[in-house]
Each structure stands twice: as C-alpha cells, then as structure tokens.
Design a protein around this motif. Structure first.
Motif, PDB file in Angstrom:
ATOM      1  N   ALA A  62       0.851  -1.192   0.000  1.00  0.00           N
ATOM      2  CA  ALA A  62       0.000   0.000   0.000  1.00  0.00           C
ATOM      3  C   ALA A  62       0.888   1.243   0.000  1.00  0.00           C
ATOM      4  O   ALA A  62       2.056   1.183   0.389  1.00  0.00           O
ATOM      5  CB  ALA A  62      -0.907   0.001   1.223  1.00  0.00           C
ATOM      6  N   LEU A  63       0.314   2.364  -0.422  1.00  0.00           N
ATOM      7  CA  LEU A  63       1.102   3.596  -0.516  1.00  0.00           C
ATOM      8  C   LEU A  63       1.723   3.972   0.824  1.00  0.00           C
ATOM      9  O   LEU A  63       2.884   4.382   0.889  1.00  0.00           O
ATOM     10  CB  LEU A  63       0.241   4.740  -1.047  1.00  0.00           C
ATOM     11  CG  LEU A  63       0.939   6.095  -1.194  1.00  0.00           C
ATOM     12  CD1 LEU A  63       2.147   5.992  -2.120  1.00  0.00           C
ATOM     13  CD2 LEU A  63      -0.044   7.147  -1.717  1.00  0.00           C
ATOM     14  N   HIS A  64       0.954   3.814   1.915  1.00  0.00           N
ATOM     15  CA  HIS A  64       1.492   4.224   3.215  1.00  0.00           C
ATOM     16  C   HIS A  64       2.681   3.364   3.636  1.00  0.00           C
ATOM     17  O   HIS A  64       3.535   3.800   4.406  1.00  0.00           O
ATOM     18  CB  HIS A  64       0.394   4.183   4.288  1.00  0.00           C
ATOM     19  CG  HIS A  64      -0.012   2.797   4.714  1.00  0.00           C
ATOM     20  ND1 HIS A  64      -1.008   2.089   4.068  1.00  0.00           N
ATOM     21  CD2 HIS A  64       0.461   1.989   5.699  1.00  0.00           C
ATOM     22  CE1 HIS A  64      -1.151   0.914   4.641  1.00  0.00           C
ATOM     23  NE2 HIS A  64      -0.274   0.828   5.636  1.00  0.00           N
ATOM     24  N   PRO A 344       0.243  11.417 -13.742  1.00  0.00           N
ATOM     25  CA  PRO A 344       0.113  12.135 -15.018  1.00  0.00           C
ATOM     26  C   PRO A 344      -0.819  13.336 -14.970  1.00  0.00           C
ATOM     27  O   PRO A 344      -0.704  14.231 -15.809  1.00  0.00           O
ATOM     28  CB  PRO A 344      -0.417  11.054 -15.976  1.00  0.00           C
ATOM     29  CG  PRO A 344      -0.979   9.981 -15.106  1.00  0.00           C
ATOM     30  CD  PRO A 344      -0.175   9.998 -13.853  1.00  0.00           C
ATOM     31  N   ASP A 345      -1.720  13.392 -14.008  1.00  0.00           N
ATOM     32  CA  ASP A 345      -2.640  14.528 -13.919  1.00  0.00           C
ATOM     33  C   ASP A 345      -2.028  15.731 -13.202  1.00  0.00           C
ATOM     34  O   ASP A 345      -2.612  16.817 -13.195  1.00  0.00           O
ATOM     35  CB  ASP A 345      -3.925  14.109 -13.178  1.00  0.00           C
ATOM     36  CG  ASP A 345      -4.735  13.085 -13.968  1.00  0.00           C
ATOM     37  OD1 ASP A 345      -4.606  13.062 -15.209  1.00  0.00           O
ATOM     38  OD2 ASP A 345      -5.478  12.310 -13.336  1.00  0.00           O
ATOM     39  N   VAL A 346      -0.865  15.535 -12.597  1.00  0.00           N
ATOM     40  CA  VAL A 346      -0.206  16.627 -11.877  1.00  0.00           C
ATOM     41  C   VAL A 346       0.854  17.215 -12.793  1.00  0.00           C
ATOM     42  O   VAL A 346       1.907  16.620 -13.012  1.00  0.00           O
ATOM     43  CB  VAL A 346       0.421  16.126 -10.566  1.00  0.00           C
ATOM     44  CG1 VAL A 346       1.029  17.292  -9.785  1.00  0.00           C
ATOM     45  CG2 VAL A 346      -0.625  15.411  -9.717  1.00  0.00           C
ATOM     46  N   LYS A 362      -3.316  11.759  -3.913  1.00  0.00           N
ATOM     47  CA  LYS A 362      -4.661  11.289  -4.203  1.00  0.00           C
ATOM     48  C   LYS A 362      -4.674  10.410  -5.448  1.00  0.00           C
ATOM     49  O   LYS A 362      -5.274   9.331  -5.454  1.00  0.00           O
ATOM     50  CB  LYS A 362      -5.607  12.479  -4.392  1.00  0.00           C
ATOM     51  CG  LYS A 362      -7.061  12.083  -4.608  1.00  0.00           C
ATOM     52  CD  LYS A 362      -7.958  13.317  -4.682  1.00  0.00           C
ATOM     53  CE  LYS A 362      -9.412  12.918  -4.880  1.00  0.00           C
ATOM     54  NZ  LYS A 362     -10.296  14.124  -4.961  1.00  0.00           N
ATOM     55  N   GLY A 363      -4.009  10.869  -6.512  1.00  0.00           N
ATOM     56  CA  GLY A 363      -3.957  10.096  -7.739  1.00  0.00           C
ATOM     57  C   GLY A 363      -3.213   8.787  -7.567  1.00  0.00           C
ATOM     58  O   GLY A 363      -3.578   7.769  -8.162  1.00  0.00           O
ATOM     59  N   LEU A 364      -2.167   8.789  -6.740  1.00  0.00           N
ATOM     60  CA  LEU A 364      -1.394   7.566  -6.512  1.00  0.00           C
ATOM     61  C   LEU A 364      -2.223   6.532  -5.763  1.00  0.00           C
ATOM     62  O   LEU A 364      -2.157   5.331  -6.065  1.00  0.00           O
ATOM     63  CB  LEU A 364      -0.127   7.888  -5.735  1.00  0.00           C
ATOM     64  CG  LEU A 364       0.967   8.615  -6.520  1.00  0.00           C
ATOM     65  CD1 LEU A 364       2.086   9.059  -5.593  1.00  0.00           C
ATOM     66  CD2 LEU A 364       1.513   7.733  -7.626  1.00  0.00           C
ATOM     67  N   LYS A 365      -3.006   6.973  -4.801  1.00  0.00           N
ATOM     68  CA  LYS A 365      -3.871   6.035  -4.072  1.00  0.00           C
ATOM     69  C   LYS A 365      -4.907   5.423  -5.003  1.00  0.00           C
ATOM     70  O   LYS A 365      -5.200   4.228  -4.943  1.00  0.00           O
ATOM     71  CB  LYS A 365      -4.548   6.757  -2.914  1.00  0.00           C
ATOM     72  CG  LYS A 365      -3.600   7.129  -1.788  1.00  0.00           C
ATOM     73  CD  LYS A 365      -4.299   7.946  -0.715  1.00  0.00           C
ATOM     74  CE  LYS A 365      -3.331   8.364   0.378  1.00  0.00           C
ATOM     75  NZ  LYS A 365      -3.974   9.234   1.393  1.00  0.00           N
ATOM     76  N   LYS A 366      -5.462   6.238  -5.889  1.00  0.00           N
ATOM     77  CA  LYS A 366      -6.449   5.735  -6.850  1.00  0.00           C
ATOM     78  C   LYS A 366      -5.803   4.748  -7.816  1.00  0.00           C
ATOM     79  O   LYS A 366      -6.354   3.681  -8.105  1.00  0.00           O
ATOM     80  CB  LYS A 366      -7.066   6.896  -7.628  1.00  0.00           C
ATOM     81  CG  LYS A 366      -8.142   6.471  -8.622  1.00  0.00           C
ATOM     82  CD  LYS A 366      -8.749   7.685  -9.310  1.00  0.00           C
ATOM     83  CE  LYS A 366      -9.814   7.262 -10.322  1.00  0.00           C
ATOM     84  NZ  LYS A 366     -10.398   8.450 -11.009  1.00  0.00           N
ATOM     85  N   ALA A 367      -4.615   5.080  -8.284  1.00  0.00           N
ATOM     86  CA  ALA A 367      -3.904   4.194  -9.197  1.00  0.00           C
ATOM     87  C   ALA A 367      -3.554   2.880  -8.510  1.00  0.00           C
ATOM     88  O   ALA A 367      -3.608   1.807  -9.122  1.00  0.00           O
ATOM     89  CB  ALA A 367      -2.642   4.877  -9.705  1.00  0.00           C
ATOM     90  N   ALA A 368      -3.217   2.955  -7.235  1.00  0.00           N
ATOM     91  CA  ALA A 368      -2.893   1.736  -6.487  1.00  0.00           C
ATOM     92  C   ALA A 368      -4.097   0.826  -6.399  1.00  0.00           C
ATOM     93  O   ALA A 368      -4.000  -0.394  -6.585  1.00  0.00           O
ATOM     94  CB  ALA A 368      -2.394   2.102  -5.097  1.00  0.00           C
TER      95      ALA A 368
END
Length: 387
Positions: A62-64, A344-346, A362-368
């Motif tokens: 997970a990202l965290h 890519p959205d940033v 936020k985008g990284l969590k969604k991508a994960a």
C-alpha cells in the motif's frame, strides 16, 4: 571494483521485484542501507517511475507502506517538471541567489578525493570507478563545495554530473541548488558527527568536526582554498548520419530515452541520436556513454546517429520522426509521445516538492487501487517499463 549495474532488462525487473520498501525507508540514509540503485535506469528512460510504482503495488504494498520509497520516485518526476517549465533557467540560481559564494570553480581537494574526510573521499573514488554515489554522500559533497568552500554550485554540479551513471541534469542541478540554498529556504550542512553516523566511520579532527552552530565556517578551510575548472570530453562514437528508408517512421532514442519496450512490435526504423552539441553543453564520461550504447545495442534494429537532429532530418526528408517528450528534445519535430509520469494529472510548475507531492498522493492512491485489482502482467506483455 565490481560494477553493480546491469544491462539486462530481465535482471532489472528482478531487481525491482526484490526491493523491500519498508526496509528502504528505515535504512536509506545510511551509506550501507537498502538503497535500490534504480536511478541510472530511470535517468536513462529505461524505466519509468510509474512502472516501478505499479510493480510494487501489484506485489501488495500500500502507498502508506512505501511512502518514502515513492517520494524518491516523485522527486525524479518533480525535477523533470521543473526543467520542463523553466528550461535553461535551471542553469542559474532559480529561487534565491546563492549567498556567500567566493568563486565559480571546483575545489581541487574534491576532484582529487583529498578532502581528508574519509567517507567523502571514498565516495568520490567510488564515483570515479563505478559511476555511483549514495544520495547522502552527494549531499555531503555538495555542501562542502558550496557552503564550506563557497564555490557557486554550477561548476561542481557539472563535475558530478559528468561522472554519474545516472547523469540527469535536472535532478543533479536542482539538488545542488537545494543544498546551496538557491532552490530552498536554507543551506544544507552536515557535521562530522552526522557523517560518522550515516557512513559508519569514526573520524574526528576534520574541518567538519564541530557543532552545527559553527557551520558553515566563517573562513574557508585551507584544504579547500585551491580551485580549478576541469576540462571535460564526451567520447562519442564517430560522427555518423544514417540514411534511412524513404517514407519510414523513425523512432528516435536519446541518452534520456532508452525504453526497450517503447513502440515495440511496430514497423519502424530505430535510431539512437547522440547530438554533439548536447554533450558539449552537458558532458558525460566514457562509462556513461558505454552504458547508454550497451542498452541501445539490446534494442533490435538500433542504429546510432552521431549528429544534430537537423542533420538527420535533412538527410532523411521523407521520414516521420517519433520521440518521447523530454526537456532536452524540445527542438525535435514530428510526433511527440508523452512520457509515463508517476502522477500524469499533476502537471506544471510547483515551487516546492511537497506542494507537488500533496497533489500526487490522491492520484497515486487511486492508481494503487486500480492496479491492485488487475492481474499481474508478464515482462513481455508490459506496454511500458519504468533511486
């Protein structure tokens, strides 16, 4: 000394799959810590930061759990976005004028690995032998050059870039500016106690063996007073302008794009373009050029062009050139493929990394979440490959 870097893509992916991001977060600041040594492959465009992130997510992290690791990937993208936005302005003090500078050269003691600081001198010798230097040692070196010897950051940064296998001008130049206080709110300094802790040495009596309140020193230590301007030469292959098939699609590779899976399977000419003018401006040592050419040789059908893009285009007027976006390729004409960004959205310029990172999370969590639900992909089926 053993060279720790591979030119096999299979071995490279296996390396990614052995990374422990939790251990990385715990020990990455130590010279003997669990660093990844992915930076040469990311700098050369063999890997994208997004690919590395996806691969870790599909392993179940997970990202965290891997935030420190992913932040290091994000720093790479951040520096590239700054270069995109600011262009040649990154060759000057970007946010603040470097204060207290006394010269625009490189301390001889650094280039001779003779500062008297054991960890630093060993790191410089290792840089010369392998092209690698741990990030903490890079910061120590930059701090000694800019904040202790009071050299302006640009020439010392060129020296380090020349020898680095991961030579990435944005990452290198902006990191040096960060240390020198030209791209940050304050200068970075480290004392001997800090170096001893993270380098695993027990040295005393050096010009950094003092309390932080005494840094930077009021006067330049005698050992750092002699400076010079090194001469650099990039040993490129012989000049060559290939004549390609008329009306062909030509995929252009550069020192910053050696992705072996880019447009794989498409019928096109493949050309590694090494522009002498670029390497005159940003010289690289022979080891780095050999590394670049070795990865290019592994791409089927690759030809090498040692000329300017304008010369290649003039010799092949009916060719349709395609290339990947990069700040060093803004003068190319043809079809520009977007790079694979971590988020890519940033886009655009952010004045600080953490402002950029805040928008990335936020985008990284969604991508994960999306990638974790996907089935794993094999190396051969991956559309893209991504410190």
């Amino acid at each position: 000394m053993h060279n720790p870097f591979t030119t096999s893509y299979q071995e490279l992916v296996s390396l990614i799959d052995r990374i422990d991001p939790v251990e990385y977060a715990k020990s990455r600041n130590y010279i003997s810590g669990a660093v990844t040594r992915l930076s040469p492959y990311i700098s050369r465009g063999i890997l994208s930061t997004a690919f590395v992130y996806r691969r870790m997510v599909r392993r179940g992290f997970a990202l965290h759990q891997m935030e420190k690791f992913v932040q290091e990937l994000a720093w790479r993208d951040y520096f590239q976005l700054v270069w995109n936005a600011k262009g040649d302005a990154i060759n000057q003090d970007l946010k603040h004028t470097q204060s207290d500078k006394m010269n625009h050269e490189l301390p001889v003691a650094l280039s001779n690995a003779a500062t008297g600081i054991i960890a630093l001198d060993d790191g410089i010798r290792s840089l010369y032998e392998t092209g690698y230097m741990h990030n903490h040692l890079r910061m120590y070196t930059a701090s000694v050059a800019t904040n202790v010897a009071r050299s302006h950051w640009l020439q010392p940064a060129r020296w380090m870039y020349y020898h680095l296998l991961d030579a990435d001008w944005a990452s290198n130049a902006l990191s040096w500016q960060w240390v020198a206080g030209a791209f940050s709110s304050k200068k970075y300094v480290a004392n001997q106690e800090n170096i001893n802790r993270y380098a695993g040495v027990n040295q005393h009596g050096t010009f950094l063996d003092c309390e932080y309140e005494e840094l930077p020193p009021r006067t330049v230590p005698d050992i750092l007073k002699e400076t010079h301007l090194p001469e650099y030469h990039t040993p490129l292959p012989p000049a060559n302008i290939p004549v390609l098939k008329p009306h062909s699609t030509v995929a252009l590779y550069t020192a910053y794009n050696l992705d072996p899976l880019w447009r794989a399977g498409e019928s096109c000419e493949r050309v590694l373009l090494l522009e002498p003018s670029f390497f005159q401006r940003y010289p690289m040592c022979g080891r780095t050029i050999d590394f670049i050419c070795a990865w290019a040789d592994a791409i089927p059908g690759m030809q090498v062009a040692v000329c300017e893009f304008s010369d290649l285009r003039r010799a092949n007027p009916t060719a349709q050139f395609v290339f990947k976006q990069h700040p060093s390729s803004t003068h190319f004409t043809g079809v520009c493929d977007e790079r694979e960004w971590l988020a890519p959205d940033v886009t655009g310029y952010y004045p600080s990394f953490f402002a950029f990172w805040k928008h990335c999370e936020k985008g990284l969590k969604k991508a994960a979440d999306n990638n974790r639900s996907d089935s794993p992909v094999s190396i051969s089926a991956t559309n893209h490959i991504s410190e």
